[in-house]
Design a protein around this motif. Structure first.
Motif, PDB file in Angstrom:
ATOM      1  N   GLU A  93       0.842  -1.210   0.000  1.00 45.56           N
ATOM      2  CA  GLU A  93       0.000   0.000   0.000  1.00 45.56           C
ATOM      3  C   GLU A  93       0.872   1.252   0.000  1.00 45.56           C
ATOM      4  OE1 GLU A  93      -3.090   0.279   2.990  1.00 45.56           O
ATOM      5  OE2 GLU A  93      -3.599   2.300   2.335  1.00 45.56           O
ATOM      6  N   ASP A 118      -2.078  -1.300   8.690  1.00 44.06           N
ATOM      7  CA  ASP A 118      -3.410  -0.770   8.377  1.00 44.06           C
ATOM      8  C   ASP A 118      -4.013  -0.122   9.626  1.00 44.06           C
ATOM      9  OD1 ASP A 118      -5.724  -0.661   6.471  1.00 44.06           O
ATOM     10  OD2 ASP A 118      -6.668  -1.652   8.177  1.00 44.06           O
ATOM     11  N   SER A 120      -3.269   2.912  10.589  1.00 47.20           N
ATOM     12  CA  SER A 120      -2.173   3.555  11.332  1.00 47.20           C
ATOM     13  C   SER A 120      -2.563   4.930  11.890  1.00 47.20           C
ATOM     14  CB  SER A 120      -0.913   3.649  10.469  1.00 47.20           C
ATOM     15  OG  SER A 120      -1.208   4.234   9.244  1.00 47.20           O
ATOM     16  N   TYR A 245     -17.840  -0.375  15.664  1.00 45.17           N
ATOM     17  CA  TYR A 245     -16.951   0.084  14.589  1.00 45.17           C
ATOM     18  C   TYR A 245     -15.741   0.760  15.195  1.00 45.17           C
ATOM     19  CZ  TYR A 245     -15.419   2.055  10.132  1.00 45.17           C
ATOM     20  OH  TYR A 245     -14.701   2.366   9.005  1.00 45.17           O
ATOM     21  N   TYR A 265     -17.696  -1.595   4.102  1.00 48.48           N
ATOM     22  CA  TYR A 265     -17.177  -0.306   3.673  1.00 48.48           C
ATOM     23  C   TYR A 265     -17.722  -0.065   2.269  1.00 48.48           C
ATOM     24  CZ  TYR A 265     -14.737   3.957   4.294  1.00 48.48           C
ATOM     25  OH  TYR A 265     -14.493   5.298   4.477  1.00 48.48           O
ATOM     26  N   LYS A 275     -13.221   3.028  -0.018  1.00 46.57           N
ATOM     27  CA  LYS A 275     -11.871   3.444   0.388  1.00 46.57           C
ATOM     28  C   LYS A 275     -10.872   2.286   0.334  1.00 46.57           C
ATOM     29  CE  LYS A 275      -9.504   5.181   4.509  1.00 46.57           C
ATOM     30  NZ  LYS A 275      -9.617   5.465   5.937  1.00 46.57           N
TER      31      LYS A 275
HETATM   32  P1  AHM Z   1      -5.432   3.070   5.955  1.00 48.13           P
HETATM   33  O1  AHM Z   1      -5.005   1.978   4.994  1.00 48.13           O
HETATM   34  O2  AHM Z   1      -5.061   4.451   5.489  1.00 48.13           O
HETATM   35  O3  AHM Z   1      -4.999   2.772   7.356  1.00 48.13           O
HETATM   36  O4  AHM Z   1      -7.049   3.109   5.918  1.00 48.13           O
HETATM   37  C1  AHM Z   1      -7.760   1.925   6.084  1.00 48.13           C
HETATM   38  C2  AHM Z   1      -8.599   2.038   7.328  1.00 48.13           C
HETATM   39  C3  AHM Z   1      -9.234   0.718   7.684  1.00 48.13           C
HETATM   40  O5  AHM Z   1      -8.482   0.062   8.661  1.00 48.13           O
HETATM   41  C4  AHM Z   1     -10.568   1.126   8.216  1.00 48.13           C
HETATM   42  O6  AHM Z   1     -11.525   0.113   8.035  1.00 48.13           O
HETATM   43  C5  AHM Z   1     -10.904   2.346   7.426  1.00 48.13           C
HETATM   44  O7  AHM Z   1      -9.665   2.911   7.038  1.00 48.13           O
HETATM   45  C6  AHM Z   1     -11.652   3.349   8.227  1.00 48.13           C
HETATM   46  O8  AHM Z   1     -12.030   4.408   7.411  1.00 48.13           O
HETATM   47  P2  AHM Z   1     -13.089   5.507   7.890  1.00 48.13           P
HETATM   48  O9  AHM Z   1     -12.378   6.377   8.858  1.00 48.13           O
HETATM   49  O10 AHM Z   1     -13.476   6.222   6.629  1.00 48.13           O
HETATM   50  O11 AHM Z   1     -14.257   4.788   8.493  1.00 48.13           O
END
Ligand code: AHM
Ligand code: MG
Length: 355
Positions: A93, A118, A120, A245, A265, A275
């Motif tokens: 990523e 993930d 973070s 959540y 999501y 996302k």
């Molecule tokens: P990241 O890869 O930038 O850490 O984002 C992924 C994270 C996931 O762990 C989580 O499910 C999601 O983003 C949460 O997004 P939101 O704040 O839009 O609910």
């Protein structure tokens, strides 16, 4: 002693021995992932101290300047796997392009896709975070650098997938297609020990997990389904599910895997693909779920069936207990037939995901 102590290395080796053609390379690759997980875990546990260490001008154990943990996790995974000799290329990523290793890695049989850390953004609040990995066999001929086509394989062709959750304890959960197994890190001896053999999703879905702040940006089918989970809307469940959540997918997934639940999501009006990333977020989780008796969908078809077209493509994601995810697909079909039609029309035109 109540139960035999089985380390993750021994377990991976035991599973590999079921295949007479196994060369030990996969076991060696998993050992490298386990090593990386242990180092990241120890750094995550010190996350709250970084500020103090930074203020006093301290450096970390490797003598390096204190860096952001997600960058650190990314560099560590890539470095360790690159020189392992078992991986011909990697995707992360945190890296725009494929990452290739030294010339001797060209003989590596595998490619690895990673989300090194993930969730973070949750680190500073001491919330659980995780690392996610997916392993595929290369499709390009051995002896040359790995190529994009080695990565653009559907999730169903994965050899192994899993995650490490850095929570109240650190756990590694993985599957090679023969059940889902969980190991808990005993920090005093530095070993992951089998603690959750053969995890299966509870038959009852008890939880729904979604960022409801986006409710008004979802399509009607998703809105009605989430209302259904809450026991309201046009087709309410008799007994509402609990809402949970965290906003850290690995942690939300792990809880739902153990307690029974559906994580969502969805795409929104502004971001129709949502996302999360197909290749290193959705696919490994979908692979684990299907091996634990659950199901993951993009709202139209199984995540594991999607033919990826780009390394970093995003996907809407609905995953958890099979019946609930199938029901979500049914809501989408009935309330948004136009979306289903355009999804399959786009797919026929060679686009992986409809907008
Ligand atoms: P990241 O890869 O930038 O850490 O984002 C992924 C994270 C996931 O762990 C989580 O499910 C999601 O983003 C949460 O997004 P939101 O704040 O839009 O609910
Ligand atoms: Mg991520």
């Amino acid at each position: 002693m109540k139960q035999e102590l089985i380390s993750i290395q021994r377990y991976v080796g035991m599973e590999a021995r079921k295949f007479p053609q196994a060369t030990g390379e996969f076991t060696a690759l998993m050992t490298e992932i386990v090593l990386t997980a242990k180092v990241i875990s120890s750094q995550v546990n010190k996350a709250g101290l970084i500020e103090i260490l930074g203020k006093t001008g301290e450096t970390n154990i490797q003598g390096e300047e204190v860096r952001k943990l997600d960058e650190y996790a990314n560099d560590l995974f890539l470095h360790i796997l690159k020189y392992s000799g078992h991986v011909c290329a990697m995707a992360s990523e945190e890296a725009e392009e494929l990452v290739q290793g030294p010339h001797y890695s060209n003989s590596g049989k595998y490619v690895v896709l990673l989300d090194p850390l993930d969730g973070s953004s949750n680190i500073d609040a001491n919330v659980s975070i995780g690392s996610i990995f997916a392993i595929y066999k290369r499709v390009s001929p051995a002896g040359q650098p790995g190529e994009l086509r080695d990565f653009l394989q559907p999730g169903k062709d994965m050899i192994a997938g899993g995650y490490i959750i850095y929570g109240s304890s650190t756990m590694m959960v993985y599957s090679t297609g023969q059940g889902v197994h969980g190991f808990t890190l005993d920090p005093s001896v530095g070993t992951f020990l089998l603690s959750h053999p053969n995890i299966t999703l509870p038959s009852k879905c008890n939880i729904y997990s979604v960022n409801e702040g986006y409710f008004h940006r979802w399509h009607e089918g998703v809105r009605h389904f989430v209302d259904h989970c809450k026991g309201s809307g046009p087709e309410p469940l008799e007994k509402p599910l609990s809402a949970r959540y965290i906003g850290s997918m690995v942690a939300d997934f792990h809880r739902n895997l153990l307690y029974g639940g559906i994580f969502m999501y969805p795409g929104t009006i502004n971001a129709p693909l949502g996302k999360l990333r197909l290749m290193y977020e959705a696919n490994p989780m979908a692979f684990l779920l299907e091996n634990a008796g659950g199901y993951a969908s993009n709202g139209y078809e199984p995540i594991l069936e999607v033919n990826p077209s780009e390394l970093h493509e995003r996907t809407p994601l609905f995953m958890g207990n099979r019946d609930e995810v199938l029901q979500l697909e049914d809501f989408v079909k009935r309330y948004n037939p136009e979306l289903v039609e355009s999804y399959f029309a786009n797919k026929d035109n060679g686009k992986a995901i409809a907008t």
